[in-house]
Structure formats: C-alpha cells, structure tokens
Design an enzyme around this catalytic site. Structure first.
Site, PDB file in Angstrom:
ATOM      1  N   ARG A  15     -52.830  -3.248 -20.562  1.00 57.05           N
ATOM      2  CA  ARG A  15     -52.441  -4.097 -19.204  1.00 57.05           C
ATOM      3  C   ARG A  15     -53.280  -3.555 -18.003  1.00 57.05           C
ATOM      4  NH1 ARG A  15     -46.067  -3.224 -20.331  1.00 57.05           N
ATOM      5  NH2 ARG A  15     -46.731  -1.402 -21.225  1.00 57.05           N
ATOM      6  N   LYS A  22     -55.672   4.598 -20.541  1.00 60.42           N
ATOM      7  CA  LYS A  22     -55.196   4.563 -19.619  1.00 60.42           C
ATOM      8  C   LYS A  22     -54.458   6.020 -18.774  1.00 60.42           C
ATOM      9  CE  LYS A  22     -50.617   3.168 -20.100  1.00 60.42           C
ATOM     10  NZ  LYS A  22     -49.575   2.339 -20.091  1.00 60.42           N
ATOM     11  N   LYS A 348     -76.744  23.298   3.792  1.00 55.02           N
ATOM     12  CA  LYS A 348     -76.498  23.774   2.525  1.00 55.02           C
ATOM     13  C   LYS A 348     -76.513  24.910   2.119  1.00 55.02           C
ATOM     14  CE  LYS A 348     -79.154  23.972  -0.745  1.00 55.02           C
ATOM     15  NZ  LYS A 348     -80.261  24.000  -1.531  1.00 55.02           N
ATOM     16  N   ALA A 377     -83.197  21.206  18.764  1.00 51.08           N
ATOM     17  CA  ALA A 377     -82.720  20.037  18.039  1.00 51.08           C
ATOM     18  C   ALA A 377     -83.924  19.590  17.163  1.00 51.08           C
ATOM     19  CB  ALA A 377     -82.793  18.926  18.992  1.00 51.08           C
ATOM     20  N   TYR A 384     -87.862  23.522   0.028  1.00 53.76           N
ATOM     21  CA  TYR A 384     -88.278  23.277  -1.034  1.00 53.76           C
ATOM     22  C   TYR A 384     -89.754  22.510  -1.222  1.00 53.76           C
ATOM     23  CZ  TYR A 384     -87.800  20.239  -5.520  1.00 53.76           C
ATOM     24  OH  TYR A 384     -87.735  19.599  -6.705  1.00 53.76           O
ATOM     25  N   SER A 402     -87.250  23.394  19.998  1.00 54.10           N
ATOM     26  CA  SER A 402     -87.067  21.966  19.172  1.00 54.10           C
ATOM     27  C   SER A 402     -88.268  21.732  18.209  1.00 54.10           C
ATOM     28  CB  SER A 402     -86.626  20.859  20.140  1.00 54.10           C
ATOM     29  OG  SER A 402     -85.594  21.051  20.906  1.00 54.10           O
TER      30      SER A 402
HETATM   31  C1  UD1 Z   1     -41.645   2.841 -22.885  1.00 54.99           C
HETATM   32  C2  UD1 Z   1     -40.399   2.887 -23.189  1.00 54.99           C
HETATM   33  C3  UD1 Z   1     -39.536   2.043 -22.289  1.00 54.99           C
HETATM   34  C4  UD1 Z   1     -39.375   2.673 -20.980  1.00 54.99           C
HETATM   35  C5  UD1 Z   1     -40.834   2.895 -20.460  1.00 54.99           C
HETATM   36  C6  UD1 Z   1     -40.850   3.758 -19.276  1.00 54.99           C
HETATM   37  C7  UD1 Z   1     -40.541   2.637 -25.685  1.00 54.99           C
HETATM   38  C8  UD1 Z   1     -40.377   1.717 -27.101  1.00 54.99           C
HETATM   39  N1  UD1 Z   1     -40.382   2.133 -24.493  1.00 54.99           N
HETATM   40  O1  UD1 Z   1     -42.090   1.230 -22.406  1.00 54.99           O
HETATM   41  O2  UD1 Z   1     -37.886   2.223 -22.853  1.00 54.99           O
HETATM   42  O3  UD1 Z   1     -38.615   2.164 -20.030  1.00 54.99           O
HETATM   43  O4  UD1 Z   1     -41.736   3.683 -21.308  1.00 54.99           O
HETATM   44  O5  UD1 Z   1     -42.029   3.833 -18.589  1.00 54.99           O
HETATM   45  O6  UD1 Z   1     -40.595   3.805 -25.962  1.00 54.99           O
HETATM   46  N2  UD1 Z   1     -48.099   5.497 -26.782  1.00 54.99           N
HETATM   47  C9  UD1 Z   1     -48.263   6.504 -27.729  1.00 54.99           C
HETATM   48  N3  UD1 Z   1     -48.436   5.840 -28.878  1.00 54.99           N
HETATM   49  C10 UD1 Z   1     -48.139   4.573 -29.054  1.00 54.99           C
HETATM   50  C11 UD1 Z   1     -47.563   3.738 -28.179  1.00 54.99           C
HETATM   51  C12 UD1 Z   1     -47.584   4.268 -26.707  1.00 54.99           C
HETATM   52  O7  UD1 Z   1     -48.871   7.434 -27.516  1.00 54.99           O
HETATM   53  O8  UD1 Z   1     -48.524   3.975 -30.346  1.00 54.99           O
HETATM   54  C13 UD1 Z   1     -47.997   6.287 -25.353  1.00 54.99           C
HETATM   55  C14 UD1 Z   1     -48.556   5.495 -24.272  1.00 54.99           C
HETATM   56  O9  UD1 Z   1     -49.902   6.014 -24.160  1.00 54.99           O
HETATM   57  C15 UD1 Z   1     -47.706   5.748 -22.895  1.00 54.99           C
HETATM   58  C16 UD1 Z   1     -46.481   5.991 -23.616  1.00 54.99           C
HETATM   59  O10 UD1 Z   1     -46.531   6.319 -24.737  1.00 54.99           O
HETATM   60  O11 UD1 Z   1     -48.267   7.058 -22.408  1.00 54.99           O
HETATM   61  C17 UD1 Z   1     -45.516   4.734 -23.268  1.00 54.99           C
HETATM   62  O12 UD1 Z   1     -46.179   3.818 -23.998  1.00 54.99           O
HETATM   63  P1  UD1 Z   1     -46.048   2.260 -23.385  1.00 54.99           P
HETATM   64  O13 UD1 Z   1     -46.590   1.413 -24.109  1.00 54.99           O
HETATM   65  O14 UD1 Z   1     -46.726   2.230 -21.996  1.00 54.99           O
HETATM   66  O15 UD1 Z   1     -44.428   1.817 -23.266  1.00 54.99           O
HETATM   67  P2  UD1 Z   1     -43.597   0.844 -22.282  1.00 54.99           P
HETATM   68  O16 UD1 Z   1     -43.823  -0.413 -23.021  1.00 54.99           O
HETATM   69  O17 UD1 Z   1     -43.888   1.333 -20.888  1.00 54.99           O
HETATM   70 CA    CA Z   2     -45.417   2.387 -20.077  1.00 56.04          CA
END
Ligand code: UD1
Ligand code: CA
Length: 454
Positions: A15, A22, A348, A377, A384, A402
């Site tokens: 997203r 991200k 610098k 001035a 360099y 100056s």
């Molecule tokens: C998640 C929670 C949701 C909560 C929200 C809070 C779950 C299923 N849902 O949703 O309940 O309200 O966060 O912000 O947990 N990530 C991984 N591996 C994966 C998927 C995700 O490491 O396979 C990491 C992502 O990088 C991220 C975090 O987990 O940092 C959350 O993942 P994201 O997909 O953003 O979850 P949300 O849909 O926001």
């Molecule tokens: Ca999230």
C-alpha cells in the site's frame, strides 16, 4: 522476567506504492524499523529478533551493527507465520513481546506498563479506541473478557462497527509460545497465518487473555500508506516540539519546525519559523535561531545567534557567536567564542579563533585561524589545486584586505596586514604589510575605442 523481542518487518508494504521495503521508509530522518528498535531497547530484552523478508538484504544492511538477530521469512504468509520462523531462535522459556515494524511511535513506557499489567496471562495485547478503525484487527469481547481478534477482511458488518482495535503489540508467555504458534491456521479471507488468532486459541484453551487499552491512540498508528506516514511524521514533530516547549524553548510556530533527531536545549532558547534540525543538535542558553535555518549534528554554545537562511552541518560553535544571514557552515568547522560569520560565507574544516570576523562573501576551507583576525570581503582560501587539499594558517591579529586569494599551503603570521586584491602564494611575515597586486598606473596616451563604420 527474561524477555525476547520479535519485530516483524518482512512485509512488502504494497500500500506504500514504493520499491523500498516499508519498514525502511524514513520517519524523522530514520527508518520506521529503527524507531521500533530504539524504543524497545529501553526494556532491556535478552535478545531482539527482526523478521526480514521483502528486501531482506537491504533491511539487514541498513540495520547492521546493532546487535540484532535477523531471521528470514522467505514467503510472507502472514504475521503468525513470521513468528513461527523465530521459534528456533527465541531463548527457551522467555516471554516474547511481538512488535510490528510499521508501528513506529510506540513508547517504551507503554510497552513496560503493558508487560506489568499482563500479570500471568497467556497472551496480553495492547488495544486502543480508534477514531477510524478501518483496516485494523477488531477486539471481540464478551462482557469484559477478550474473546478474539478479527481482521478487517474477515469481520462481519457488526464486528466492523467495533472501534476497539489491535495495536500489533502482543506479549506471549514463554511456556505458551510453542503451543500457540503451532496451532495457527490460514483458513481466512487472506489465506494468511494471522498472529492475532493466538487470542482466540488461548481463550479456547481456557487460558487467560488480557487486553490493555492504550490511552494515547497516536502511539499505535500503523503505517500502511503515504498518508499514514505523513500523519505519523506530523505526530512525531508535535511530540518533539511539545517537549522543547516544556523545556522552556520559545517556538514561534509549532507547526513550522521539523525535528528529525534529538535537540538538547538550555534556557531561553528561541527558534523562529521553518527551521529543520537533524541528528543531534545542542543549543545552549539564550541561543536564537532565525527563520529558515537547517542545522545538523551541531552544538551551539550560549548566547549565540544564527541569523536566517543559514545552513550548519557538523560544526562546533562557541559562545556569543553570530552567523549569517545566508551562511553555509560545513563539516569540521569550529568557531571559537565571539566569532562572527556574515552573509554569503562558506566555511569547511576550519578553526576560526576567538573574536575573529569573516563578514562577507568568503570561502574559508582547511584553515587554522587565530583570534581577533579580520577577513575582508571576498577573501578566498585556495585550498585545492585540482588534486590535493592544502592548509592555510592565519595567525592572531591578522588583517586580510578585501578580495584576497590565499593560495595554500600558506601562512600569514601574527598581526600581518595583506593589502586588498592580493594573491598570496608565499608566507606573509608578522607585523608587516604584504601586498601582491600590480601598481596602479594611469595611461596618458589612451582614448576610448570608437565604433567602426562599415
Ligand atoms: C496487523 C494486525 C492487525 C492490527 C494491525 C496494527 C495481523 C493479522 N493483523 O494488520 O490486527 O490491527 O496490524 O497495525 O497481524 N509482516 C511480516 N510477515 C508477513 C506479514 C507481515 O513480517 O508475512 C510484518 C509487516 O512487515 C508489518 C507487520 O508485520 O511490519 C504487520 O503487517 P501488515 O500486513 O501491515 O498487517 P496489518 O494488515 O496492518
Ligand atoms: Ca500494518
């Protein structure tokens, strides 16, 4: 209680509409993930595990040298699957605090208080009342007791009307970890292994689940798109600015200042509009910063004034110094007390001594300047030669006329005077006038050219 922290950071962040993973998007000048790591350190965990996947190399690269354990999640099959990858790496028996790399504003105090309130629950989560709960997991309660977390895409219309949401913060008791992690299934709308399902599983097991409600909804905003990132940036700024005002700083407009790091302040500091502070900046008592300044990794001692439109990067500024307007102070500049740098001056890697003045239109680079020097001035240190950098030394009490060029390596000795318009290529002796320009002559037999007739 020995604690292991697991930070989930493997997701792509579709997203965000960006090629960058991200968790590496910058908030206040550092990656989102770095904020989470920094806050979690305060809990003094035994280990911090970061789950990486999308852009794993890049994430590890940017986060190296911080005593973090990286675990790779090759396919991103959900937050529960991400935790499963860590089971072999978590110190046995430790309680596990799971944090999300995209929830950057969470405070250490909030985490600590949640851990304290969790008592002996098998699972404890941090929830909050969202103004706009769309997209977050909803907390399902029966009377008071937490029953489950339902994700947005799986929620019935009634469940979608619930505004208590899951923050992402979850504490799992050490002896429950294996059982809960292995019981996760992916029979849901996204066909993902949801970590949030451990709540329902614990309840079904007859175990205690607790939800601590976070009083500050700003702390738990998740960053899933650019809008949320901007919102989080604004909140971070507000937090920092409020802290400065609590320390007695006069901020002309709290909406027009950016703090991307740490600013330490003395008493009666004033900051005018549109200033940006990056890295670590220290401002002594009575320091005044004019409008539109950018200051990075710099300390400025008491009573100094930075005039508008000035850029300062990695410098050490003494007391009662005046800089700008329109000055550029580059890395390695050290200004002693009472020094003065005026408009359109660039410095610098130079030390400028006590009470010395470089007031207009000059470049001072690789220079060691004594005290009570006056630079006219348009003076340039020619440091360099196209290949190597060389040093200019200007001793105490020197006066440079100056429009002088000082061709380094070169030394101007104590109390010497350099005549205006000189190009100085050899050392200028103490107490003497040195001048290198051609003598002024007037040509008698000269008349103005006339226009040719074709
Ligand atoms: C998640 C929670 C949701 C909560 C929200 C809070 C779950 C299923 N849902 O949703 O309940 O309200 O966060 O912000 O947990 N990530 C991984 N591996 C994966 C998927 C995700 O490491 O396979 C990491 C992502 O990088 C991220 C975090 O987990 O940092 C959350 O993942 P994201 O997909 O953003 O979850 P949300 O849909 O926001
Ligand atoms: Ca999230």
């Amino acid at each position: 209680m020995p604690l292991s922290i697991v930070i989930l950071a493997a997701g792509q962040g579709t997203r965000m509409k960006s090629a960058r993973p991200k968790v590496l998007h910058q908030l206040a000048g550092k990656p989102l993930l770095q904020h989470v790591v920094d806050s979690s350190r305060a809990l003094e965990p035994e280990q911090i595990i970061v789950v990486v996947g999308h852009g794993a190399d890049q994430v590890q690269n940017e986060m190296q040298g911080q005593d973090l354990q990286f675990v790779e999640q090759r396919e991103q099959l959900g937050t529960g699957h991400a935790l499963q990858q860590c089971l072999d790496h978590i110190n046995p028996g430790n309680a596990v605090l799971v944090l999300y790399g995209d929830v950057p504003l969470i405070r250490a105090e909030t985490m600590a208080s949640m851990i304290e309130q969790s008592r002996d629950a098998a699972v404890c989560i941090l929830s909050w009342e969202a103004e706009n709960p769309f997209g977050y997991g909803r907390i399902i309660r029966n009377q008071q007791a937490v029953q489950a977390i339902v994700e947005q895409k799986d929620a019935t219309p009634e469940q979608q009307a619930i505004d208590e949401c899951h923050s992402g913060l979850m504490l799992i008791r050490g002896d429950k970890l294996q059982r809960l992690a292995s019981a996760l299934k992916n029979d849901n709308a996204q066909q993902e292994y949801y970590l949030t399902d451990v709540v329902g599983i614990s309840v079904a097991d007859g175990d205690l689940v607790c939800a601590v409600v976070c009083s500050d909804p700003d702390e738990v905003i998740g960053v899933n798109n650019q809008r949320q990132l901007a919102a989080v940036e604004a909140l971070y700024r507000t937090r920092q600015v409020e802290m400065l005002m609590e320390h007695g700083v006069k901020i002309y407009d709290p909406a027009r200042i950016d703090l991307r790091g740490v600013v330490e302040v003395g008493k009666d500091v004033e900051i005018d509009v549109n200033c940006i502070f990056e890295g670590t900046v220290t401002l002594g008592d009575n320091v005044r910063i004019g409008a539109n300044c950018v200051i990075r990794n710099t300390s400025i001692a008491a009573d100094s004034v930075i005039q508008p439109m000035t850029s300062i990067d990695e410098a050490v500024i003494g007391r009662n110094v005046s800089i700008g307007p329109f000055a550029r102070i580059r890395p390695g500049t050290e200004l002693a007390d009472e020094a003065k740098i005026g408009n359109f001056v660039e410095t610098k890697k130079s030390q400028i001594g006590r009470g010395s003045k470089v007031n207009h239109l000059s470049y001072i680079g690789d220079t060691e300047m004594g005290s009570e020097v006056n630079i006219g001035a348009g003076t340039i240190t020619c440091n360099y030669d196209g290949v190597n950098k060389s040093k200019t030394v200007i001793e105490d009490g020197v006066f440079i006329g100056s429009d002088t060029q000082l061709v380094a390596p070169v030394r101007v000795e104590r109390n010497a005077t350099i005549g205006a318009g000189s190009t100085i290529t050899r050392n200028a002796p103490a107490d003497k006038l040195t001048i290198s320009r051609a003598k002024q002559v007037t040509i008698g037999a000269w008349s103005k050219p006339k226009k040719k007739e074709n």
